[in-house]
Design a protein around this motif. Structure first.
Motif, PDB file in Angstrom:
ATOM      1  N   TYR A   1       0.848  -1.193   0.000  1.00 58.38           N
ATOM      2  CA  TYR A   1       0.000   0.000   0.000  1.00 58.38           C
ATOM      3  C   TYR A   1       0.883   1.242   0.000  1.00 58.38           C
ATOM      4  CZ  TYR A   1      -3.463  -3.486   1.294  1.00 58.38           C
ATOM      5  OH  TYR A   1      -4.263  -4.588   1.297  1.00 58.38           O
ATOM      6  N   GLN A   2       0.541   2.201  -0.847  1.00 61.27           N
ATOM      7  CA  GLN A   2       1.384   3.382  -1.004  1.00 61.27           C
ATOM      8  C   GLN A   2       0.621   4.693  -0.858  1.00 61.27           C
ATOM      9  OE1 GLN A   2       3.032   2.652  -4.912  1.00 61.27           O
ATOM     10  NE2 GLN A   2       4.712   1.422  -4.109  1.00 61.27           N
ATOM     11  N   SER A   3      -0.657   4.703  -1.240  1.00 58.86           N
ATOM     12  CA  SER A   3      -1.424   5.943  -1.209  1.00 58.86           C
ATOM     13  C   SER A   3      -1.974   6.197   0.194  1.00 58.86           C
ATOM     14  CB  SER A   3      -2.585   5.887  -2.211  1.00 58.86           C
ATOM     15  OG  SER A   3      -2.103   5.675  -3.513  1.00 58.86           O
ATOM     16  N   PRO A   4      -1.710   7.369   0.771  1.00 57.38           N
ATOM     17  CA  PRO A   4      -2.262   7.688   2.092  1.00 57.38           C
ATOM     18  C   PRO A   4      -3.784   7.833   2.023  1.00 57.38           C
ATOM     19  CG  PRO A   4      -0.399   9.113   1.541  1.00 57.38           C
ATOM     20  CD  PRO A   4      -0.801   8.409   0.279  1.00 57.38           C
ATOM     21  N   THR A   5      -4.490   6.759   2.323  1.00 58.17           N
ATOM     22  CA  THR A   5      -5.949   6.765   2.280  1.00 58.17           C
ATOM     23  C   THR A   5      -6.511   7.776   3.277  1.00 58.17           C
ATOM     24  OG1 THR A   5      -5.877   4.418   1.746  1.00 58.17           O
ATOM     25  CG2 THR A   5      -7.989   5.302   2.447  1.00 58.17           C
ATOM     26  N   ASP A   6      -7.542   8.498   2.876  1.00 58.20           N
ATOM     27  CA  ASP A   6      -8.234   9.404   3.795  1.00 58.20           C
ATOM     28  C   ASP A   6      -8.685   8.596   5.007  1.00 58.20           C
ATOM     29  OD1 ASP A   6      -9.823  11.177   5.141  1.00 58.20           O
ATOM     30  OD2 ASP A   6     -11.373  11.319   3.594  1.00 58.20           O
ATOM     31  N   GLU A   7      -8.243   8.990   6.178  1.00 55.90           N
ATOM     32  CA  GLU A   7      -8.511   8.171   7.354  1.00 55.90           C
ATOM     33  C   GLU A   7      -9.991   7.998   7.647  1.00 55.90           C
ATOM     34  OE1 GLU A   7      -6.663   9.838  10.751  1.00 55.90           O
ATOM     35  OE2 GLU A   7      -7.499  11.829  10.491  1.00 55.90           O
ATOM     36  N   CYS A   8     -10.803   8.975   7.303  1.00 60.12           N
ATOM     37  CA  CYS A   8     -12.228   8.848   7.564  1.00 60.12           C
ATOM     38  C   CYS A   8     -12.932   7.973   6.541  1.00 60.12           C
ATOM     39  CB  CYS A   8     -12.872  10.236   7.601  1.00 60.12           C
ATOM     40  SG  CYS A   8     -12.421  11.177   9.090  1.00 60.12           S
TER      41      CYS A   8
ATOM     42  N   ALA B   1     -18.912  -4.513  26.468  1.00 57.67           N
ATOM     43  CA  ALA B   1     -17.947  -5.490  25.972  1.00 57.67           C
ATOM     44  C   ALA B   1     -16.945  -4.785  25.068  1.00 57.67           C
ATOM     45  CB  ALA B   1     -18.645  -6.609  25.209  1.00 57.67           C
ATOM     46  N   ASP B   2     -15.688  -5.198  25.196  1.00 58.51           N
ATOM     47  CA  ASP B   2     -14.615  -4.597  24.405  1.00 58.51           C
ATOM     48  C   ASP B   2     -13.903  -5.674  23.595  1.00 58.51           C
ATOM     49  OD1 ASP B   2     -15.287  -2.327  25.768  1.00 58.51           O
ATOM     50  OD2 ASP B   2     -13.503  -2.304  27.053  1.00 58.51           O
ATOM     51  N   SER B   3     -13.553  -5.332  22.380  1.00 56.61           N
ATOM     52  CA  SER B   3     -12.774  -6.241  21.526  1.00 56.61           C
ATOM     53  C   SER B   3     -11.708  -5.440  20.804  1.00 56.61           C
ATOM     54  CB  SER B   3     -13.671  -6.935  20.497  1.00 56.61           C
ATOM     55  OG  SER B   3     -14.583  -7.804  21.112  1.00 56.61           O
ATOM     56  N   ARG B   4     -10.568  -6.089  20.591  1.00 57.05           N
ATOM     57  CA  ARG B   4      -9.465  -5.446  19.862  1.00 57.05           C
ATOM     58  C   ARG B   4      -8.811  -6.490  18.972  1.00 57.05           C
ATOM     59  NH1 ARG B   4      -6.218  -0.700  20.410  1.00 57.05           N
ATOM     60  NH2 ARG B   4      -7.616  -0.073  22.085  1.00 57.05           N
ATOM     61  N   LEU B   5      -8.546  -6.085  17.746  1.00 55.06           N
ATOM     62  CA  LEU B   5      -7.985  -6.989  16.744  1.00 55.06           C
ATOM     63  C   LEU B   5      -6.772  -6.330  16.103  1.00 55.06           C
ATOM     64  CD1 LEU B   5     -10.009  -8.898  14.032  1.00 55.06           C
ATOM     65  CD2 LEU B   5      -8.121  -7.429  13.344  1.00 55.06           C
ATOM     66  N   ILE B   6      -5.768  -7.142  15.817  1.00 53.62           N
ATOM     67  CA  ILE B   6      -4.612  -6.667  15.067  1.00 53.62           C
ATOM     68  C   ILE B   6      -4.428  -7.572  13.858  1.00 53.62           C
ATOM     69  CG2 ILE B   6      -2.967  -8.002  16.471  1.00 53.62           C
ATOM     70  CD1 ILE B   6      -0.928  -5.750  15.925  1.00 53.62           C
ATOM     71  N   MET B   7      -4.090  -6.972  12.726  1.00 57.18           N
ATOM     72  CA  MET B   7      -3.904  -7.762  11.507  1.00 57.18           C
ATOM     73  C   MET B   7      -2.786  -7.152  10.674  1.00 57.18           C
ATOM     74  SD  MET B   7      -7.216  -6.611   9.238  1.00 57.18           S
ATOM     75  CE  MET B   7      -7.616  -4.868   9.002  1.00 57.18           C
ATOM     76  N   ARG B   8      -2.217  -8.006   9.808  1.00 59.41           N
ATOM     77  CA  ARG B   8      -1.182  -7.539   8.878  1.00 59.41           C
ATOM     78  C   ARG B   8      -1.543  -7.989   7.474  1.00 59.41           C
ATOM     79  NH1 ARG B   8       3.092  -9.267   6.084  1.00 59.41           N
ATOM     80  NH2 ARG B   8       3.012 -11.399   6.892  1.00 59.41           N
ATOM     81  N   ALA B   9      -1.424  -7.041   6.550  1.00 58.34           N
ATOM     82  CA  ALA B   9      -1.636  -7.329   5.134  1.00 58.34           C
ATOM     83  C   ALA B   9      -0.497  -6.669   4.371  1.00 58.34           C
ATOM     84  CB  ALA B   9      -2.978  -6.780   4.656  1.00 58.34           C
ATOM     85  N   GLY B  10       0.489  -7.466   3.968  1.00 58.34           N
ATOM     86  CA  GLY B  10       1.640  -6.899   3.268  1.00 58.34           C
ATOM     87  C   GLY B  10       2.386  -5.917   4.153  1.00 58.34           C
TER      88      GLY B  10
ATOM     89  N   LEU C   1     -12.242  -2.527   6.616  1.00 59.87           N
ATOM     90  CA  LEU C   1     -11.102  -1.610   6.543  1.00 59.87           C
ATOM     91  C   LEU C   1     -10.085  -2.054   5.483  1.00 59.87           C
ATOM     92  CD1 LEU C   1      -9.113  -0.114   9.516  1.00 59.87           C
ATOM     93  CD2 LEU C   1      -7.924  -1.237   7.668  1.00 59.87           C
ATOM     94  N   ILE C   2      -9.771  -3.328   5.467  1.00 58.89           N
ATOM     95  CA  ILE C   2      -8.713  -3.801   4.570  1.00 58.89           C
ATOM     96  C   ILE C   2      -9.111  -3.642   3.108  1.00 58.89           C
ATOM     97  CG2 ILE C   2      -9.317  -6.234   4.308  1.00 58.89           C
ATOM     98  CD1 ILE C   2      -5.860  -4.824   5.199  1.00 58.89           C
ATOM     99  N   THR C   3     -10.420  -3.657   2.813  1.00 51.28           N
ATOM    100  CA  THR C   3     -10.859  -3.475   1.429  1.00 51.28           C
ATOM    101  C   THR C   3     -10.780  -2.013   1.004  1.00 51.28           C
ATOM    102  OG1 THR C   3     -13.190  -3.177   2.044  1.00 51.28           O
ATOM    103  CG2 THR C   3     -12.453  -5.426   1.630  1.00 51.28           C
ATOM    104  N   ASN C   4     -10.653  -1.099   1.961  1.00 53.11           N
ATOM    105  CA  ASN C   4     -10.597   0.327   1.635  1.00 53.11           C
ATOM    106  C   ASN C   4      -9.193   0.885   1.543  1.00 53.11           C
ATOM    107  OD1 ASN C   4     -13.442   0.621   1.579  1.00 53.11           O
ATOM    108  ND2 ASN C   4     -13.505   0.738   3.818  1.00 53.11           N
ATOM    109  N   LEU C   5      -8.180   0.041   1.798  1.00 46.86           N
ATOM    110  CA  LEU C   5      -6.796   0.493   1.665  1.00 46.86           C
ATOM    111  C   LEU C   5      -6.394   0.550   0.201  1.00 46.86           C
ATOM    112  CD1 LEU C   5      -4.790  -1.306   4.493  1.00 46.86           C
ATOM    113  CD2 LEU C   5      -5.526   1.068   4.384  1.00 46.86           C
ATOM    114  N   ARG C   6      -5.529   1.487  -0.118  1.00 44.60           N
ATOM    115  CA  ARG C   6      -5.026   1.639  -1.489  1.00 44.60           C
ATOM    116  C   ARG C   6      -3.506   1.692  -1.494  1.00 44.60           C
ATOM    117  NH1 ARG C   6      -9.330   0.217  -1.740  1.00 44.60           N
ATOM    118  NH2 ARG C   6     -11.154   1.065  -2.775  1.00 44.60           N
TER     119      ARG C   6
END
Length: 235
Positions: A76-83, A193-202, A230-235
């Motif tokens: 991923y290279q393009s700084p995706t708009d965080e919102c 209830a609280d949940s937290r997830l961490i993931m790596r894609a490339g 979220l991962i589908t919205n990364l560029r």
């Protein structure tokens, strides 16, 4: 009184002497011309072996670098708009009416960046919140491993009977290579209830947190759905 000059030792005696000292016959003088010692060729052969070993080690090192898990995934290279990291439909499902809160971008190396948006529902009946911490970095594999190793220590004490597990990456999408989740009932806010997830894609590492007045299982299902979006919205 003059001493007599000793007579020269016969050639066969010299050869016999050399042979008696276990010197290779290849070093003997048989025709008046010394042969080249085998030791020199042994040294040359040894040098070739050492050079081959060094070359082989370099090839292995390069192969190890090329096989870095970070390099095998998407880049991923393009700084995706965080919102725009979370789709409107997903926000409506889990944090209806919430507005995106921007956060300052942390300066990083060339081609690397962070995004940390959040969405909060300020409701007296059903407050809910999504927090995202995204990092695009060439050291994504190491960053993921480091964050995962501290998940239980960092977030476990905040939860009652916390559950944690590795996630099948394909559950979040084909881009994802590693994922881990922790969930449980909130210690500080009974009923939440609280949940937290961490993931790596490339070269991307993302942490997604979700809390809501629901069950731990429902919270975990929600954080997985948010991460998959979220991962589908990364560029």
């Amino acid at each position: 009184m003059d001493r007599a000059t000793p007579a020269p030792t016969p050639t066969r005696t010299v050869l016999g002497s050399l042979n008696s000292n276990s010197v290779s016959s290849s070093n003997a003088v048989t025709d008046g011309k010394p042969r080249r010692p085998r030791q020199k060729w042994a040294l040359i052969a040894g040098a070739v072996v050492v050079a081959a070993a060094i070359g082989g080690g370099t090839a292995i090192a390069l192969h190890g670098k090329d096989s870095d898990p970070t390099a095998t995934g998407p880049t991923y290279q393009s700084p995706t708009d965080e919102c725009a990291l979370i789709s409107p439909a997903v926000l409506t499902t889990y944090t209806p009416g919430a507005a995106c809160k921007h956060t300052p971008t942390v300066p990083m190396a060339q081609g690397e960046f962070t995004r940390s948006p959040s969405w909060t529902v300020d409701s007296p009946t059903r407050p809910a919140r999504i927090q995202v911490d995204l990092r695009i970095t060439s050291t994504a594999a190491k960053s993921y491993a480091s964050a995962k190793s501290s998940f239980l220590d960092s977030y476990g004490p905040q939860l009652t009977n916390p559950k944690s597990a590795d996630i099948n990456p394909s559950d979040l999408g084909p881009q994802v290579q590693e994922a881990f989740v922790i969930s449980g009932a909130s210690v500080g806010f009974p009923g939440r209830a609280d949940s937290r997830l961490i993931m790596r894609a490339g070269n991307a590492v993302a942490e997604v947190a979700f809390n809501d007045w629901t069950s731990p299982d429902a919270s975990e299902a929600a954080v997985k759905a948010i991460a998959a979006d979220l991962i589908t919205n990364l560029r």
